[in-house]
Design a protein around this motif. Structure first.
Motif, short mmCIF file in Angstrom:
data_model
loop_
_atom_site.label_atom_id
_atom_site.label_comp_id
_atom_site.label_asym_id
_atom_site.label_seq_id
_atom_site.Cartn_x
_atom_site.Cartn_y
_atom_site.Cartn_z
N GLU A 1 0.95 -1.22 0.15
CA GLU A 1 0.12 -0.08 0.06
C GLU A 1 0.69 1.37 -0.02
O GLU A 1 2.01 1.31 0.71
CB GLU A 1 -0.89 0.03 1.04
N TYR A 2 0.35 2.23 -0.49
CA TYR A 2 1.17 3.41 -0.92
C TYR A 2 0.16 4.59 -0.58
O TYR A 2 -1.22 4.44 -0.74
CB TYR A 2 1.57 3.73 -2.34
N LEU A 3 0.68 5.89 -0.24
CA LEU A 3 -0.20 7.07 0.17
C LEU A 3 0.56 8.37 -0.21
O LEU A 3 1.76 8.24 0.09
CB LEU A 3 -0.38 7.29 1.65
N THR A 4 0.15 8.99 -1.30
CA THR A 4 0.71 10.16 -1.84
C THR A 4 -0.31 11.26 -1.58
O THR A 4 -1.33 11.17 -1.91
CB THR A 4 1.13 10.07 -3.50
N LYS A 5 0.33 12.28 -0.85
CA LYS A 5 -0.46 13.61 -0.69
C LYS A 5 -0.05 14.84 -1.40
O LYS A 5 1.25 14.94 -1.38
CB LYS A 5 -0.38 13.85 0.97
N LYS A 6 -0.75 15.36 -1.93
CA LYS A 6 -0.13 16.89 -2.35
C LYS A 6 -1.38 18.04 -2.24
O LYS A 6 -2.72 17.74 -2.69
CB LYS A 6 0.26 17.00 -3.86
N THR A 7 -1.00 19.08 -2.29
CA THR A 7 -1.95 20.29 -2.26
C THR A 7 -1.80 20.92 -3.57
O THR A 7 -0.76 21.44 -4.22
CB THR A 7 -1.60 21.56 -1.24
N ILE A 8 -3.03 21.20 -4.47
CA ILE A 8 -3.00 21.80 -5.84
C ILE A 8 -3.76 23.09 -5.68
O ILE A 8 -4.63 23.22 -4.72
CB ILE A 8 -3.59 20.96 -6.89
N TYR A 9 -3.52 24.05 -6.49
CA TYR A 9 -4.35 25.27 -6.63
C TYR A 9 -4.78 25.30 -8.08
O TYR A 9 -4.25 25.37 -9.15
CB TYR A 9 -3.47 26.39 -6.28
N ILE A 10 -6.23 25.52 -8.08
CA ILE A 10 -6.95 25.46 -9.59
C ILE A 10 -7.20 27.16 -9.67
O ILE A 10 -7.94 27.62 -8.75
CB ILE A 10 -8.30 24.53 -9.48
N LYS A 11 -7.19 27.37 -10.81
CA LYS A 11 -7.51 28.73 -11.42
C LYS A 11 -8.90 28.85 -11.51
O LYS A 11 -9.42 28.15 -12.27
CB LYS A 11 -6.27 29.38 -12.26
#
Length: 149
Positions: free
Chosen positions: A139-149
């Motif tokens: 099992e893997y977990l990847t987290k990221k914060t993105i910004y949508i214009k």
């Protein structure tokens, strides 16, 4: 009627308490001030924190990590080329910190190494992406914060 300093302090404290009570009641009753928890079942979520850290470390230990790009047509997640795409299972959770009504999940079921989240599903602003995926039992977990214009 003459007000001495003792009565003046008592009146000031009573007015201050009334002022604070007014704002507490206003914030609790007005839907404009949303004070929901980020996670509904906070204690259950916290109890699984160790498991989450192991999955995040598994993802960090990968030589090739999934890449997340924000394009004009949406958000593209590209899994490493060393993995067979149809063996990757899991889900992508998108959380909107400002409004939980926009939160949603997408199951990972792909035949090529990339997954596209259409921009039509995303409202402008900050989004927290959690990619929880499995490959051959790991099992893997990847987290990221993105910004949508």
């Amino acid at each position: 009627m003459k007000i001495n300093w003792g009565k003046g302090i008592a009146i000031a404290i009573a007015l201050f308490m009334a002022f604070i009570l007014y704002f507490v009641i206003k914030v609790q009753s007005d839907s404009k001030y949303d004070n929901d928890l980020v996670v509904e079942e906070y204690y259950k979520h916290d109890a699984r924190f160790d498991e989450e850290m192991i999955r995040a470390q598994n993802a960090q230990d990968l030589v090739e990590k999934p890449t997340i790009t924000n394009a004009e047509n949406g958000v593209t997640i590209v899994f490493p080329a060393v993995f067979v795409p149809n063996k990757i299972k899991g889900k992508v959770s998108l959380y909107r910190p400002s409004n939980k009504k926009f939160d949603f999940e997408i199951p990972i079921s792909i035949s090529n190494p990339s997954l596209l989240i259409p921009k039509s599903n995303l409202v402008g602003g900050q989004w927290d992406l959690n990619i929880e995926w499995q490959y051959e039992g790991k099992e893997y977990l990847t987290k990221k914060t993105i910004y949508i214009k």
